[in-house]
Design an enzyme around this catalytic site. Structure first.
Site, short mmCIF file in Angstrom:
data_model
loop_
_atom_site.label_atom_id
_atom_site.label_comp_id
_atom_site.label_asym_id
_atom_site.label_seq_id
_atom_site.Cartn_x
_atom_site.Cartn_y
_atom_site.Cartn_z
N CYS A 98 3.27 1.61 2.89
CA CYS A 98 4.57 0.92 2.75
C CYS A 98 5.53 1.79 1.95
CB CYS A 98 4.40 -0.42 2.02
SG CYS A 98 3.22 -1.54 2.78
N ASP B 131 8.65 33.05 -27.51
CA ASP B 131 9.63 33.39 -28.52
C ASP B 131 8.85 33.55 -29.83
OD1 ASP B 131 12.14 33.59 -29.90
OD2 ASP B 131 11.86 31.51 -30.52
N ASP C 262 17.03 30.35 -26.49
CA ASP C 262 15.94 30.39 -25.51
C ASP C 262 16.25 29.57 -24.26
OD1 ASP C 262 14.24 31.90 -27.21
OD2 ASP C 262 13.72 30.08 -28.30
N CYS D 22 0.84 -1.19 0.00
CA CYS D 22 0.00 0.00 0.00
C CYS D 22 0.87 1.24 0.00
CB CYS D 22 -0.94 0.01 1.20
SG CYS D 22 -0.06 0.10 2.78
#
Length: 699
Positions: free
Chosen positions: A19, A410, A598, A16
């Site tokens: 854990c 851009d 960029d 689960c």
């Protein structure tokens, strides 16, 4: 500092989210980075500065009660270790034990029969929850199993005392102990199955890798598994076949469906020298490919790894749930003890009823739901984005997307198609043919959209290219090259011009030995979906901004057409960085770009967004990669981000609300431990179910 090494482990026995949290907290305490724990698929990954410490870390994970393997092959659980079989075993004894409450069989009321039925279930509970509780306390990371173990043990020991002392039916709560264990095992089982649905996007992608391949060997075709393919092999792929790995087409033509990669349903036509991507499918045609990448180096494997890392990255909103879950167990134990003493001593409630109220508080408390609230929603959100051709690198990015106030674009290749045409070529001191040869040769070394367009156009017009011995690219300026005779060339924007040189109505300039020899005017078309995207952003109160190295006049013309008021033109990469930092002070900021220039701005922004056909550096710098160059993907990204964050908030509300209401009800005696265990199990399922709803929810 030593380079960090990625360690991948197979860990079985995690049933689960509780854990998984225990393992995650242990690794965090050890100072490890980029931790990824997936209990549904038994995977644990982390980065460490000291690879020699891995055996010690494995020993500590095993100390929590789990089995660990460094092999990539999953550990095969024995039949008695599987959560399904543990649940069915406990159910076998719990049903007859529980049925004594409404069936008129006197033998079921016999204390010794009840003890005999409860003991196997309690022993199973000790091995499953008790072992986990002991190891979690030993390591200073108390988990939910501590509450379950204390609650079931209190009921069992109290009943055992009543049986030995022959105190009568009022002292027998064997069915409570057994039912708590069975229902929590049911909750674990439902949780594991449900969470496996939230990670289905990654599993679906992994299935694309599990295929057979036809390899050319000494003129014959031999069928092999995809894991046996090596770079340099030649594969034959026919209509209806999946392409197993990345390669280059060396023969044939085909229509290839790349929907799993881009979300685009229309097939792409490919022929000799085009790239074939592993996991895509041939709809029509037949090709032979030369294998270039296999295993973890393929595009598909890298996408899978990015998605796994993204699922591991925690949004800020999850930190609240983590902080609460960390102190939850000791607080609940304290409330349980106070409940018992107040009921028994202050309000004169019977010992049995006080004990049951205290046990109910322990059992009904559910930090699991809090722990599941964020990761399940993030997993589904990332999976839905991937199926729409949007690759988001971090779960934390989802939250940033939902809070955006500015989106900076851009110009070239982002808002415009990047397919440039030469409108005019003005040669000042050299012939047109020589200018074309120099530009074609120098731009062949750049990945910028303008460079690619110029090379394509000039190659059709004049196939001759000048050869250079050295070529370098400067961000925001252009290309610099040297030929064999020692001549130096510069080709780039107006930034390379001296103050006395006239740019005219031209965009690009060629200099030879620092003397202007040619000028080019180019034209570019706006992407058809750009106008709608800007309108959508404004409706969402996200301010669009244009940030470009292009001429001010061109940027203003584009802004006027699209409706962008805030424009920054003729900017260098370092200037873009400064502008992004300024905009960020006004609100969460995304940057959409595609070129090498960029990259700094993409890294600096809160959310960097890059197109799939961008430069490699731009892709590495971005948090979001649009696998389709279609700008409408940004609209989908914003919707998925918004609805994922909404789902997380809903999940956290229900998880907190459940505990805030349920604990007082249990403490006041309105809920018995069995009802508590059942509602605890289903609170997890409600949270997971709400996350899974995001898969098909209309955006």
């Amino acid at each position: 500092m030593e380079k960090e090494e990625l360690v991948e482990l197979q860990v079985s026995g995690m049933h689960c989210n509780n854990c998984a949290l225990s393992v995650h907290k242990l690794l965090e305490k050890k100072g490890l980075h980029d931790i990824y724990v997936d209990f549904a698929n038994d995977e644990v990954k982390f980065k460490t500065d000291d690879p020699t410490s891995t055996p010690l870390i494995i020993k500590e994970i095993e100390g929590l009660g789990y089995k660990v393997s460094e092999d990539s092959i999953p550990i095969e659980e024995k039949s008695y270790e599987k959560i399904e079989n543990k649940f069915y075993f406990s159910l076998l004894f719990t049903i007859p034990l529980f049925s004594h409450m409404f069936l008129p069989f006197h033998w079921l009321h016999n204390p010794l029969v009840q003890l005999a039925l409860c003991t196997p279930v309690y022993i199973l509970g000790c091995l499953h929850f008790g072992k986990s509780a002991y190891h979690s306390l030993k390591n200073g990371i108390p988990n939910m199993d501590v509450l379950i173990f204390i609650g079931s043990s209190a009921a069992f020991m109290y009943s055992l005392y009543g049986t030995i002392q022959n105190l009568g039916p009022d002292f027998l709560f064997y069915e409570t102990a057994a039912t708590i264990i069975s229902l929590v095992l049911l909750g674990n089982l439902l949780e594991k199955r449900s969470v496996s649905q939230t990670t289905s996007a990654v599993r679906d992608l992994m299935l694309f890798q599990e295929v057979k391949a036809n390899k050319m060997l000494n003129g014959e075709i031999v069928e092999i598994h995809s894991s046996e393919i090596r770079p340099g092999d030649v594969l034959v792929i026919n209509s209806g076949d999946k392409i197993p790995v990345d390669g280059e087409i060396i023969w044939g033509e085909a229509s290839i469906n790349e929907a799993m990669l881009t979300g685009e349903s229309l097939p792409v036509e490919k022929s000799k020298y085009d790239q074939a991507i592993g996991g895509t499918m041939i709809e029509k045609g037949s090709i032979q490919i030369l294998v270039t990448k296999t295993g973890k180096h393929t595009i598909l494997s890298q996408i899978i790894e990015l998605m796994k890392k993204a699922q591991a990255a925690k949004p800020t909103i999850q930190k609240l749930g983590d902080k609460v879950a960390a102190i939850f167990v000791p607080v609940v134990v304290g409330i349980s003890v106070i409940t018992f003493f107040l009921a028994f001593y202050a309000f004169d409630v019977s010992f049995q009823k006080s004990m049951l109220n205290a046990i109910a508080v322990l059992v009904i408390s559910c930090p699991c739901a809090m722990g599941l609230a964020t990761p399940t929603a993030v997993m589904v959100g990332l999976g839905r984005a991937a199926k729409n051709g949007i690759l988001i690198k971090g779960g934390n990015t989802i939250e940033e997307i939902a809070k955006l106030k500015f989106m900076v674009f851009d110009k070239t290749g982002t808002l415009t198609t990047g397919n440039f045409k030469i409108r005019a070529l003005d040669c000042i001191q050299i012939s047109e043919k020589k200018a074309e040869s120099i530009i074609s040769g120098i731009e062949g070394y750049s990945n910028h959209p303008i460079a690619r367009s110029l090379v394509t156009e000039l190659s059709l017009k004049s196939p001759e290219k000048m050869i250079f011995i050295k070529v370098t690219e400067e961000k925001g300026l252009g290309m610099t090259a040297t030929d064999s005779e020692g001549n130096t060339y510069m080709f780039g924007s107006m930034q390379i011009l001296n103050s006395d040189e006239d740019p005219g109505n031209y965009s690009l300039f060629l200099k030879m030995n620092d003397i202007l020899v040619a000028r080019i005017a180019i034209e570019d078309e706006i992407k058809p979906e750009a106008v709608n995207l800007i309108k959508t952003l404004k409706k969402l109160n996200i301010i669009p901004v244009l940030l470009s190295g292009d001429q001010k006049k061109k940027c203003e013309e584009l802004g006027a057409v699209l409706g962008i008021e805030e424009i920054y033109a003729e900017t260098m990469p370092h200037q873009k960085l400064a502008i992004i930092d300024e905009i960020k002070k006004r609100g969460k900021t995304a940057m959409v770009g595609d070129g090498i220039n960029d990259a700094p701005a993409l890294t600096s922004s809160d959310v960097g967004i890059s197109m799939s056909d961008s430069s490699h550096i731009a892709i590495q710098s971005a948090e979001v990669i649009l696998l389709k160059s279609d700008l409408s993907s940004i609209d989908n990204m914003l919707k998925i981000g918004k609805h994922t964050l909404l789902t997380i908030k809903q999940n956290l509300f229900w998880a907190f609300f459940y505990n805030i209401v349920a604990i007082p009800f249990a403490a006041l005696g309105f809920l018995n431990p069995m009802v508590g265990a059942l509602t605890m199990a289903f609170s997890d399922v409600i949270v997971i179910g709400n996350s899974i709803r995001l898969k098909t929810k209309s955006l």
